[in-house]
Design a protein around this motif. Structure first.
Motif, PDB file in Angstrom:
ATOM      1  N   GLU A 129       4.229   1.150   2.150  1.00 18.32           N
ATOM      2  CA  GLU A 129       4.177   0.192   3.250  1.00 18.32           C
ATOM      3  C   GLU A 129       5.481  -0.603   3.353  1.00 18.32           C
ATOM      4  O   GLU A 129       6.058  -1.019   2.348  1.00 18.32           O
ATOM      5  CB  GLU A 129       3.001  -0.754   3.022  1.00 18.32           C
TER       6      GLU A 129
ATOM      7  N   ASP B 187       0.836  -1.196   0.000  1.00 17.41           N
ATOM      8  CA  ASP B 187       0.000   0.000   0.000  1.00 17.41           C
ATOM      9  C   ASP B 187       0.876   1.252   0.000  1.00 17.41           C
ATOM     10  O   ASP B 187       2.010   1.246   0.466  1.00 17.41           O
ATOM     11  CB  ASP B 187      -0.908   0.021   1.224  1.00 17.41           C
ATOM     12  N   ARG B 188       0.300   2.328  -0.515  1.00 17.84           N
ATOM     13  CA  ARG B 188       0.959   3.634  -0.482  1.00 17.84           C
ATOM     14  C   ARG B 188       0.000   4.640   0.153  1.00 17.84           C
ATOM     15  O   ARG B 188      -1.169   4.716  -0.233  1.00 17.84           O
ATOM     16  CB  ARG B 188       1.331   4.086  -1.893  1.00 17.84           C
ATOM     17  N   ASP B 189       0.498   5.404   1.109  1.00 18.14           N
ATOM     18  CA  ASP B 189      -0.321   6.420   1.762  1.00 18.14           C
ATOM     19  C   ASP B 189      -0.619   7.542   0.772  1.00 18.14           C
ATOM     20  O   ASP B 189       0.291   8.153   0.217  1.00 18.14           O
ATOM     21  CB  ASP B 189       0.407   6.986   2.981  1.00 18.14           C
ATOM     22  N   ASN B 190      -1.914   7.790   0.521  1.00 21.57           N
ATOM     23  CA  ASN B 190      -2.294   8.789  -0.481  1.00 21.57           C
ATOM     24  C   ASN B 190      -1.881  10.199  -0.099  1.00 21.57           C
ATOM     25  O   ASN B 190      -1.716  11.064  -0.957  1.00 21.57           O
ATOM     26  CB  ASN B 190      -3.804   8.737  -0.722  1.00 21.57           C
ATOM     27  N   THR B 191      -1.723  10.443   1.188  1.00 21.88           N
ATOM     28  CA  THR B 191      -1.359  11.790   1.645  1.00 21.88           C
ATOM     29  C   THR B 191       0.141  12.010   1.643  1.00 21.88           C
ATOM     30  O   THR B 191       0.652  12.986   1.089  1.00 21.88           O
ATOM     31  CB  THR B 191      -1.914  12.039   3.058  1.00 21.88           C
ATOM     32  N   THR B 192       0.865  11.084   2.264  1.00 21.17           N
ATOM     33  CA  THR B 192       2.318  11.253   2.403  1.00 21.17           C
ATOM     34  C   THR B 192       3.112  10.616   1.272  1.00 21.17           C
ATOM     35  O   THR B 192       4.268  10.966   1.049  1.00 21.17           O
ATOM     36  CB  THR B 192       2.786  10.648   3.729  1.00 21.17           C
TER      37      THR B 192
END
Length: 518
Positions: A165, A156-161
């Motif tokens: 993962e 997963d990739r944090d959409n904000t930062t």
């Protein structure tokens, strides 16, 4: 003098005027363009993964400056292809000019969502064409791409930062946060089938206590800096098999890069490694090809485990930036193993351990750069960044009916820290190896080739007669010294070669029985 100054002034003016001339008279194209190719094959891509950039050159062979009224994709704005004409991106271009006896470049890329297409065996042939002009002057160049459906595994990739993962591993009963990008495989992902290829981004980790089973014929592709990680108390079971046609091997399991273009077919270092983490157990690999990574298999620890840490049979490892197999105080049983072309060592058995290789071909014909190490490296120590040396027992290290060779010399090193109080047991039985030194053989008991406790029926510097070693073709021919040089006791333990050919009557050394070359 004035006459000379006058002449130079006029000459300079004429030169400047001619170099800045902008009034070319471009006539319309008459359908007489020539092309570097009549079809641009964009090779094979996975669904939703962008292709490489391919080029087409368009020639104006005439004596006239011409203007092509239109250049465009036949599917227009709905096309999945993208063009770049002389530096300008788009899908349609008007009044493209080419001077006499000149040419222009067209670059082509594509990204295709296979879910929008009708599939045949999880593949789809996507086509379009580039149209040059229209009507009676129409000329075309075909575009063809094979698109494969795939199972994608990625963290997963944090959409904000934008942070990706990273893995959290259980090590010696403690939960440890790592900086390794990736995620654990879900229960539904613990069986890789041969229905669709698998494309892995980051490291896919087999969870603690679980087993990843990979079926015969499966294809596993890794993105850059990606790989498999088998966690503590987890296992990897690779169940490839021999095809009915011995030369095809389509039932083997293949681990390679996600770059499918022919230009990347043999490029080392395109992905990371298959990492058998310390305290992973009972890892078995049969009939697999592992290629084009940084380290093919990294096996850590468990030298005293009841079962070998890794059992690898009937498998081939090619084209690695560092090592084909790197073991660190581990335990490996290998039969019918072929390893070639690594930037350091094809097989490195370090910090002691327990190892048994039978009917293996361990060679290194690396020619991409200088390499420091031989095809086979054996030692009983490791040093940390501060120069501290750590030692461990080499309880067993046996090579039977095997070939250790390459394009350097010597091609094996026994690097022992002597008088250390640790066990250091090794033996080569019925092996052919490349080992000579212009200044004489290295000193020390480990290179006493008359010592039958370490070397028995050990043949040095004879021709193995490989068919094409720089192309990873390690079949041996009629003229190989390895023919019939095997010990029948070991051959009875591994009665067929890697291609399923019987070796019991007259065993050859290495993973292959000899053939007659064309």
């Amino acid at each position: 003098m004035k006459r000379i100054v006058y002449f130079l002034t006029i000459f300079g003016f004429l030169l400047f005027w001619s170099s800045c001339r902008q009034d070319f008279d471009f006539a319309p194209s008459t359908g007489s363009l020539e092309f570097s190719k009549d079809t641009v094959y964009l090779d094979t891509v996975f669904t939703n993964i962008g292709s490489s950039t391919y080029n087409l050159k368009v020639y104006n062979r005439s004596d006239n400056d011409i203007s092509i009224p239109t250049i465009g994709l036949e599917r227009g704005q709905t096309s999945n292809y993208r063009l770049n004409v002389d530096g300008n991106p788009g899908q349609t271009f008007n009044n493209v000019e080419i001077q006499a006896k000149d040419s222009l470049f067209i670059f082509v890329e594509t990204t295709i969502d296979i879910e929008d297409q009708t599939l045949l065996d999880n593949e789809f042939l996507y086509t379009d064409r580039i149209n040059f002009d229209a009507g009676s002057n129409l000329q075309t160049v075909e575009l063809v791409t094979l698109v494969k459906d795939a199972v994608f595994i990625y963290p997963d990739r944090d959409n904000t930062t934008g942070v990706i993962e990273t893995l959290t591993l259980n090590i010696d009963g403690e939960t440890v946060e790592t900086e390794i990008q990736g995620r654990e495989l879900l229960p539904s992902e613990l069986n890789f089938t041969n229905q669709r290829p698998y494309v892995i981004y980051g490291y896919a980790a087999v969870p603690n206590g679980e087993t990843l089973t990979i079926d015969a014929g499966a294809r596993v592709h890794f993105h850059a800096n990606s790989g498999l990680l088998v966690s503590e108390n987890a296992s990897l079971q690779v169940n490839g098999s021999l095809s009915a046609d011995e030369e095809l091997l389509e039932n083997e399991v293949i681990f390679e890069s996600d770059r499918l273009e022919p230009a990347f077919a043999d490029v080392p270092g395109q992905w990371g490694t298959i990492w058998l983490f310390e305290n992973s157990v009972n890892n078995v690999i049969n009939h697999a090809t592992i290629k084009n990574g940084t380290v093919g298999i990294l096996s850590d620890g468990n030298t005293d485990a009841p079962l070998n840490k890794l059992t690898i049979t009937n498998s081939q490892l090619y084209n690695f930036g560092n090592y084909g197999i790197l073991a660190r105080n581990s335990s490996i049983k290998a039969e019918n193993l072929v390893v070639n072309n690594a930037g350091q060592s094809s097989v490195a058995l370090t910090l002691g351990g327990k190892y048994n290789f039978t009917h293996s071909t361990i060679v290194n014909y690396w020619n991409n750069s200088f390499r420091q190490f031989p095809a086979l490296l054996i030692n009983n120590f490791v040093q940390d960044g501060e120069g501290t040396t750590f030692l461990a027992d080499l309880t067993e290290c046996n090579f039977n009916n095997s070939i250790i060779y390459g394009n350097d010399n010597p091609e094996f090193i026994i690097d022992e820290v002597v008088d250390s109080g640790v066990v250091f047991n090794f033996k080569f039985t019925n092996c052919l190896a490349r080992f000579s030194d212009s200044s004489g053989n290295p000193d020390g008991v480990n290179y006493d080739f008359n010592d039958v406790t370490h070397y028995e029926s050990f043949f040095r510097n004879q021709d193995p007669n490989f068919r094409a070693p720089f192309e990873n073709d390690l079949l041996i021919g009629d003229d190989s010294f390895a023919n019939g040089a095997g010990n029948s006791t070991f051959a009875s333990q591994v009665p067929q070669d890697i291609l399923g050919v019987s070796r019991t009557a007259s065993p050859d050394l290495g993973a292959y029985q000899h053939i007659t070359f064309d």
